[in-house]
Design a protein around this motif. Structure first.
Motif, mmCIF file in Angstrom:
data_model
loop_
_atom_site.group_PDB
_atom_site.id
_atom_site.type_symbol
_atom_site.label_atom_id
_atom_site.label_comp_id
_atom_site.label_asym_id
_atom_site.label_seq_id
_atom_site.Cartn_x
_atom_site.Cartn_y
_atom_site.Cartn_z
ATOM 1 N N GLY A 188 42.559 52.991 37.115
ATOM 2 C CA GLY A 188 42.771 51.647 37.632
ATOM 3 C C GLY A 188 43.736 51.568 38.801
ATOM 4 O O GLY A 188 43.703 50.602 39.570
ATOM 5 N N HIS A 189 44.582 52.577 38.962
ATOM 6 C CA HIS A 189 45.519 52.596 40.081
ATOM 7 C C HIS A 189 44.906 53.212 41.341
ATOM 8 O O HIS A 189 45.575 53.300 42.376
ATOM 9 C CB HIS A 189 46.785 53.353 39.701
ATOM 10 N N GLY A 191 41.885 52.057 42.503
ATOM 11 C CA GLY A 191 40.775 51.150 42.754
ATOM 12 C C GLY A 191 40.367 51.089 44.219
ATOM 13 O O GLY A 191 39.176 51.115 44.547
ATOM 14 N N GLU A 192 41.339 51.019 45.107
ATOM 15 C CA GLU A 192 41.017 50.928 46.529
ATOM 16 C C GLU A 192 40.331 52.193 47.030
ATOM 17 O O GLU A 192 39.463 52.134 47.906
ATOM 18 C CB GLU A 192 42.288 50.663 47.331
ATOM 19 N N LYS A 195 36.756 51.917 46.016
ATOM 20 C CA LYS A 195 36.054 50.906 46.802
ATOM 21 C C LYS A 195 35.644 51.447 48.164
ATOM 22 O O LYS A 195 34.563 51.125 48.683
ATOM 23 C CB LYS A 195 36.942 49.675 46.967
ATOM 24 N N TYR A 214 34.505 50.599 40.702
ATOM 25 C CA TYR A 214 35.591 49.728 41.185
ATOM 26 C C TYR A 214 35.459 48.312 40.640
ATOM 27 O O TYR A 214 36.448 47.691 40.245
ATOM 28 C CB TYR A 214 35.587 49.712 42.712
ATOM 29 N N TYR A 215 34.231 47.795 40.601
ATOM 30 C CA TYR A 215 34.023 46.427 40.141
ATOM 31 C C TYR A 215 33.990 46.317 38.613
ATOM 32 O O TYR A 215 34.205 45.229 38.068
ATOM 33 C CB TYR A 215 32.731 45.862 40.722
ATOM 34 N N ASN A 219 41.342 46.800 38.244
ATOM 35 C CA ASN A 219 42.032 47.204 39.468
ATOM 36 C C ASN A 219 43.515 46.894 39.300
ATOM 37 O O ASN A 219 43.959 45.763 39.462
ATOM 38 C CB ASN A 219 41.453 46.458 40.679
ATOM 39 N N ALA A 221 45.998 48.403 41.003
ATOM 40 C CA ALA A 221 46.793 48.679 42.210
ATOM 41 C C ALA A 221 47.533 47.442 42.730
ATOM 42 O O ALA A 221 48.707 47.538 43.109
ATOM 43 C CB ALA A 221 45.905 49.281 43.287
ATOM 44 N N SER A 247 43.612 39.463 37.142
ATOM 45 C CA SER A 247 43.877 40.218 35.908
ATOM 46 C C SER A 247 43.606 39.352 34.685
ATOM 47 O O SER A 247 43.080 39.829 33.676
ATOM 48 C CB SER A 247 45.327 40.711 35.892
#
Length: 268
Positions: A188-189, A191-192, A195, A214-215, A219, A221, A247
């Motif tokens: 989850g950290h 995510g970018e 993407k 990613y979706y 996420n 970050a 979130s």
């Protein structure tokens, strides 16, 4: 709502009686206090070290408590057969899930508040001992109120981790729940990176898979602003609000899915 609060109260009482939680929080407070000695070994970075270590310790201990207690929220009740007596009362399975989540979240937020208070106490001591020249060299004040934004987002992150742990605990073993939660927390950290995987790899199929992940995955970050507040970089209220709302939406989806899975689970 009354049923949810009753279940939440039971979780909270069990959590505060557990010595492991006390030990972890005490370790975090001790680590924050010891950061003063560690900071003395650095040249002009003492305040940043204390802030960074304090926020990192608060997050790490919070995640450990969330996973340690979260994996047993459902499995422990089923193994002890206490879930039968609880569900025989006017408590639905959805209320059971919501109450378990709420009870652990309240426990986590109280522990986070204790660790944040310890960090501010250490920073207050540093501010009291510092000379005017030393204060002028700091990127941000010792008792910078902007750090509360980082603490608040850490709280949101712990709420997400708790929802993930609870989700897996409704249908898998405690070990598998812990492993899956930890894996999602780490992923989850990044995510970018997932993407924009198309900029890192040449395979369009792999880039598509990364974007789908990613979706689907949380996420985390945007919730990590420790570096910004430590170096005195402004974190807008809009960022905090949007990160919290997104979130919150993910938490709602996870709790709904947890309630649906648990409602169809055969407890015999």
């Amino acid at each position: 709502m009354r049923a949810i609060l009753v279940v939440a109260g039971g979780v909270f009482r069990d959590s505060i009686r557990d010595r492991i939680a006390y030990g972890l929080v005490f370790f975090a407070v001790l680590l924050i206090a010891a950061s003063v000695l560690l900071a003395q070994l650095t040249a002009g970075q003492d305040l940043k070290i204390i802030k960074d270590l304090g926020l990192a310790a608060s997050l790490a201990i919070g995640v450990l408590i969330s996973i340690f207690f979260g994996i047993g929220l459902v499995a422990k009740e089923v193994d002890r057969r206490s879930v039968y007596s609880l569900l025989s009362k006017p408590v639905t399975r959805s209320q059971f899930i919501a109450g378990k989540y709420l009870g652990l979240v309240v426990t986590l937020l109280i522990n986070l508040a204790v660790m944040a208070a310890a960090m501010y106490a250490v920073l207050g001591y540093m501010d009291w001992m510092a000379t005017p020249e030393l204060r002028a060299s700091w990127d941000a004040p010792a008792l910078d109120p902007r750090m509360l934004k980082a603490v608040a987002l850490i709280g949101v992150e712990l709420m997400v981790v708790t929802a993930i742990t609870l989700f897996f605990s409704t249908f898998s073993s405690p070990f598998l729940s812990a492993a899956c939660t930890l894996a999602l927390y780490v992923v989850g950290h990044f995510g970018e990176d997932l993407k924009h995987l198309d900029k890192l790899v040449h395979s369009q199929a792999l880039a598509t898979v990364g974007r789908v992940i990613y979706y689907v995955l949380p996420n985390l970050a945007p919730l990590d602003v420790k570096g910004e507040v430590v170096h005195g970089v402004a974190v807008s209220a809009q960022h905090v609000l949007l990160a919290s709302l997104s979130s919150g939406l993910y938490i709602g989806v996870l709790l709904t899915a947890s309630a649906l899975i648990f409602s169809r689970r055969d407890l015999k």
